[in-house]
Design a protein around this motif. Structure first.
Motif, short mmCIF file in Angstrom:
data_model
loop_
_atom_site.label_atom_id
_atom_site.label_comp_id
_atom_site.label_asym_id
_atom_site.label_seq_id
_atom_site.Cartn_x
_atom_site.Cartn_y
_atom_site.Cartn_z
N LYS A 181 0.82 -1.22 0.00
CA LYS A 181 0.00 0.00 0.00
C LYS A 181 0.85 1.27 0.00
N LEU A 182 2.12 1.13 0.35
CA LEU A 182 3.03 2.29 0.35
C LEU A 182 3.70 2.50 -1.00
N LEU A 183 3.52 1.55 -1.90
CA LEU A 183 4.14 1.67 -3.22
C LEU A 183 3.47 2.78 -4.03
N HIS A 184 4.27 3.42 -4.88
CA HIS A 184 3.75 4.53 -5.70
C HIS A 184 4.47 4.53 -7.05
N SER A 185 4.15 5.49 -7.87
CA SER A 185 4.66 5.52 -9.24
C SER A 185 6.18 5.65 -9.31
N LYS A 186 6.81 6.16 -8.24
CA LYS A 186 8.26 6.31 -8.25
C LYS A 186 8.99 5.14 -7.56
N SER A 187 8.20 4.17 -7.08
CA SER A 187 8.81 2.99 -6.45
C SER A 187 9.52 2.16 -7.51
N PRO A 188 10.59 1.46 -7.15
CA PRO A 188 11.30 0.61 -8.12
C PRO A 188 10.36 -0.45 -8.71
N ARG A 189 10.51 -0.69 -9.98
CA ARG A 189 9.67 -1.66 -10.67
C ARG A 189 9.75 -3.03 -9.98
N LYS A 190 10.98 -3.43 -9.59
CA LYS A 190 11.15 -4.75 -8.99
C LYS A 190 10.34 -4.92 -7.72
N GLU A 191 10.27 -3.87 -6.88
CA GLU A 191 9.49 -3.95 -5.65
C GLU A 191 8.01 -4.13 -5.95
N ILE A 192 7.55 -3.47 -6.99
CA ILE A 192 6.14 -3.58 -7.36
C ILE A 192 5.83 -4.99 -7.86
N VAL A 193 6.72 -5.53 -8.70
CA VAL A 193 6.52 -6.88 -9.22
C VAL A 193 6.57 -7.91 -8.09
N LYS A 228 5.44 -0.49 -15.62
CA LYS A 228 5.42 -0.46 -14.16
C LYS A 228 4.10 0.09 -13.66
N GLU A 229 3.62 1.14 -14.35
CA GLU A 229 2.37 1.80 -13.94
C GLU A 229 1.17 0.84 -14.05
N LYS A 230 1.17 0.02 -15.10
CA LYS A 230 0.07 -0.94 -15.28
C LYS A 230 0.08 -2.00 -14.19
N ILE A 231 1.27 -2.49 -13.85
CA ILE A 231 1.39 -3.51 -12.79
C ILE A 231 0.94 -2.92 -11.46
N LEU A 232 1.34 -1.66 -11.20
CA LEU A 232 0.95 -0.99 -9.96
C LEU A 232 -0.55 -0.77 -9.91
N GLU A 233 -1.13 -0.42 -11.03
CA GLU A 233 -2.58 -0.19 -11.09
C GLU A 233 -3.34 -1.47 -10.75
N GLU A 234 -2.91 -2.60 -11.35
CA GLU A 234 -3.58 -3.87 -11.07
C GLU A 234 -3.36 -4.32 -9.62
N LEU A 235 -2.18 -4.00 -9.09
CA LEU A 235 -1.90 -4.32 -7.69
C LEU A 235 -2.82 -3.54 -6.76
N ASN A 236 -3.02 -2.28 -7.05
CA ASN A 236 -3.91 -1.45 -6.21
C ASN A 236 -5.35 -1.92 -6.29
N ILE A 237 -5.78 -2.35 -7.49
CA ILE A 237 -7.15 -2.90 -7.62
C ILE A 237 -7.29 -4.17 -6.78
N TYR A 238 -6.25 -5.01 -6.81
CA TYR A 238 -6.23 -6.24 -6.01
C TYR A 238 -6.34 -5.90 -4.53
N LEU A 239 -5.57 -4.89 -4.09
CA LEU A 239 -5.58 -4.50 -2.68
C LEU A 239 -6.94 -3.96 -2.27
N GLU A 240 -7.58 -3.21 -3.14
CA GLU A 240 -8.88 -2.62 -2.83
C GLU A 240 -9.96 -3.68 -2.67
N ASN A 241 -9.77 -4.81 -3.35
CA ASN A 241 -10.79 -5.87 -3.31
C ASN A 241 -10.51 -6.95 -2.27
N LEU A 242 -9.46 -6.75 -1.50
CA LEU A 242 -9.17 -7.73 -0.45
C LEU A 242 -10.25 -7.73 0.61
N VAL A 243 -10.61 -8.92 1.07
CA VAL A 243 -11.61 -9.07 2.12
C VAL A 243 -10.91 -9.50 3.38
N PHE A 244 -11.10 -8.76 4.47
CA PHE A 244 -10.44 -9.09 5.74
C PHE A 244 -11.44 -9.67 6.73
#
Length: 244
Positions: A181-193, A228-244
């Motif tokens: 959740k702390l990742l952003h557009s300037k985060s390294p691509r590898k960390e996002i992947v 990188k932006e596309k991977i981050l976008e899909e990651l954020n969508i995944y995070l938003e849909n998480l059920v706790f």
């Protein structure tokens, strides 16, 4: 066992004979098990060149589980633990405990016949096990109550370890989610992947990722076609849909 010998006198092929009596609840015991380990194992037969004479009908006896165990105990004692003990310690003794002390009836039909053929009540099974252990100068529980107390303790410890493991996995996943959740557009691509992979493919509740598991290397390779932006976008969508 039947041996097929090649022109050099080497064992070429081994097939099982027709001397099984499991239909009667009986095991086949080789009289010469006091001379060789795993005398009925095809790999051991070939590797150790176990003589065919040991497999002949007149070198076989048939016995129930308890009798088979006693034979292995006697072989173990006679050969100072060189032979007999592996079958007793790894197979026969645990089976008596599971069947007659833990009262777990086997599922397969042939094993059920063996179970019924050698049936013992719990106390009888315990007394025989204790006597066999005594014959081998090995310790055993003082009473059947001690056996069940130890089983209970082991079960409780196993449950505790399982709970601790589950909690560790949950905490670890929570840490992954927080970092993602702390990742952003300037985060390294590898960390996002990395975050994308481990969050998705270690999510045991998600049947899609569970059924389509892949290695990190494969996932990283597949992600190369995305920005990188596309991977981050899909990651954020995944995070938003998480059920706790």
């Amino acid at each position: 066992m039947n041996y097929e010998i090649d022109s050099n006198g080497e064992i070429k092929n081994i097939t099982k004979g027709k001397f099984s009596r499991t239909s009667e609840g009986l095991y086949c015991h080789h009289i010469d098990e006091k001379k060789e380990l795993k005398i009925s194992d095809q790999l051991f037969i070939k590797r150790n060149k176990i003589p065919f004479e040991y497999q002949r009908k007149d070198r076989l006896v048939y016995c129930d589980l308890v009798e088979h165990s006693i034979l292995h105990v006697l072989i173990t004692k006679e050969t100072s633990f060189e032979f007999g003990y592996p079958g007793y310690g790894a197979f026969l003794k645990p089976m008596i405990e599971v069947w007659y002390l833990d009262k777990i009836i086997p599922n397969s039909e042939w094993m059920k016949r063996c179970y019924n053929q050698s049936f013992l009540d719990s106390q009888e099974a315990f007394d025989i096990l204790k006597e066999m252990q005594k014959t081998l100068a090995e310790s055993y529980f003082n009473t059947i109550l001690d056996y069940y107390e130890e089983k209970k303790r082991m079960k409780e410890e196993s449950s505790k370890r399982e709970l601790e493991r589950d909690q560790y996995l949950k905490d670890d996943r929570d840490r992954l989610i927080k970092r993602a959740k702390l990742l952003h557009s300037k985060s390294p691509r590898k960390e996002i992947v990395i975050s994308s992979y481990y969050l998705k493919y270690e999510d045991t509740t998600n049947t899609f990722y569970r059924d389509n598991a892949c290695t990190y290397e494969d996932y990283e390779s597949k992600m190369k076609i995305y920005t990188k932006e596309k991977i981050l976008e899909e990651l954020n969508i995944y995070l938003e849909n998480l059920v706790f």
